[in-house]
Enzyme design. Structure first.
Site, short mmCIF file in Angstrom:
data_model
loop_
_atom_site.label_atom_id
_atom_site.label_comp_id
_atom_site.label_asym_id
_atom_site.label_seq_id
_atom_site.Cartn_x
_atom_site.Cartn_y
_atom_site.Cartn_z
CB THR A 1 -2.63 3.92 0.36
OG1 THR A 1 -2.65 4.69 -0.85
CG2 THR A 1 -3.83 2.98 0.35
CG LEU B 1 -1.97 -1.09 1.33
CD1 LEU B 1 -2.73 -0.96 2.64
CD2 LEU B 1 -2.92 -1.04 0.15
CG ASP B 2 0.63 3.95 -3.23
OD1 ASP B 2 1.37 3.03 -3.58
OD2 ASP B 2 -0.23 4.48 -3.96
CE1 TYR B 3 6.06 7.59 4.57
CE2 TYR B 3 4.69 9.47 3.95
CZ TYR B 3 5.63 8.88 4.80
OH TYR B 3 6.12 9.60 5.86
#
Length: 234
Positions: free
Chosen positions: A104, A100-102
């Site tokens: 997100t 998961l993105d930073y």
């Protein structure tokens, strides 16, 4: 057993990340530098940065409600907080399944079961993952239909068809439920950018029918045997 699978089962990292460790020369087999594609058996001595790894494996499975402001990796060369910082002292050596993105948040599975990790992340399995997504302002039916049909997020890279349902909208923002069956880098943000919308919030709430319900932001728990069985049979 392939060396990257062995490393994944040891909780060193995912198979893909383990390949990076091998290429960096951090893995030895019987005192010799390992190569991609090498096989290991119970009679081999495998080391990571000089530390011997045991062949005995106890599989562990956790769910984390990942908050914003951390990366979904075991380590980070920029010194940022990682999801591993949320593991309690009693947890075994595991790695995050997918990323998961930073910025997100939401459901992230951590395990040392390389086969399960591969099953959940392989695009060919098309396992649905559900997200709450918020974009700035209102969104038109045409923009929604373009995203649902798939858009080109970079030259030659087109997203698969996905489900998008609006759950709340006003002049300031629009909330949606988005269901994807693939996991390209920053895919949700990029596909809405293509249709002219800026995403300011993303939270993964489900993998298949497994939900995040009841788990506070930053909290982690063990998966039940029923949940493990479900994921293995998705």
């Amino acid at each position: 057993m392939r060396i990257n699978k062995f490393l994944a089962e040891q909780g060193v990292a995912s198979r893909r990340e383990s390949d990076k460790f091998i290429q960096e020369g951090r893995i030895n087999i019987n005192g010799k530098r390992a190569n991609l594609g090498d096989d290991v058996s119970v009679n081999d001595t495998v080391t990571l940065d000089g530390k011997i790894l045991s062949h005995k494996v106890k599989y562990e499975y956790y769910m984390l409600n990942k908050p914003k402001g951390c990366v979904s990796t075991v380590t980070d060369d920029k010194g940022r907080k990682t999801v591993m910082d949320f593991l309690p002292a009693w947890a075994g050596r595991v790695f995050p399944v997918g990323r998961l993105d930073y910025d997100t948040e939401g459901m992230l599975i951590l395990t040392n079961d390389g086969d399960l990790a591969f099953r959940l992340t392989s695009p060919k399995n098309e396992i649905p993952k559900t997200y709450v997504v918020r974009v700035e302002g209102m969104i038109t039916a045409n923009q929604l239909n373009r995203v649902r049909a798939g858009v080109e997020i970079e030259k030659g890279v087109v997203t698969k068809k996905c489900k998008v349902n609006v759950t709340e909208t006003n002049k300031n923002y629009t909330k949606m439920q988005v269901v994807l069956t693939e996991g390209k880098n920053r895919e949700i943000r990029r596909m809405f950018e293509v249709v002219g919308k800026t995403v300011d919030f993303i939270k993964r709430t489900k993998i298949g029918d497994l939900t995040l319900t009841g788990l506070d932001r930053g909290a982690i728990r063990k998966l039940s045997q029923e949940e493990i069985f479900y994921l293995k049979n998705l």
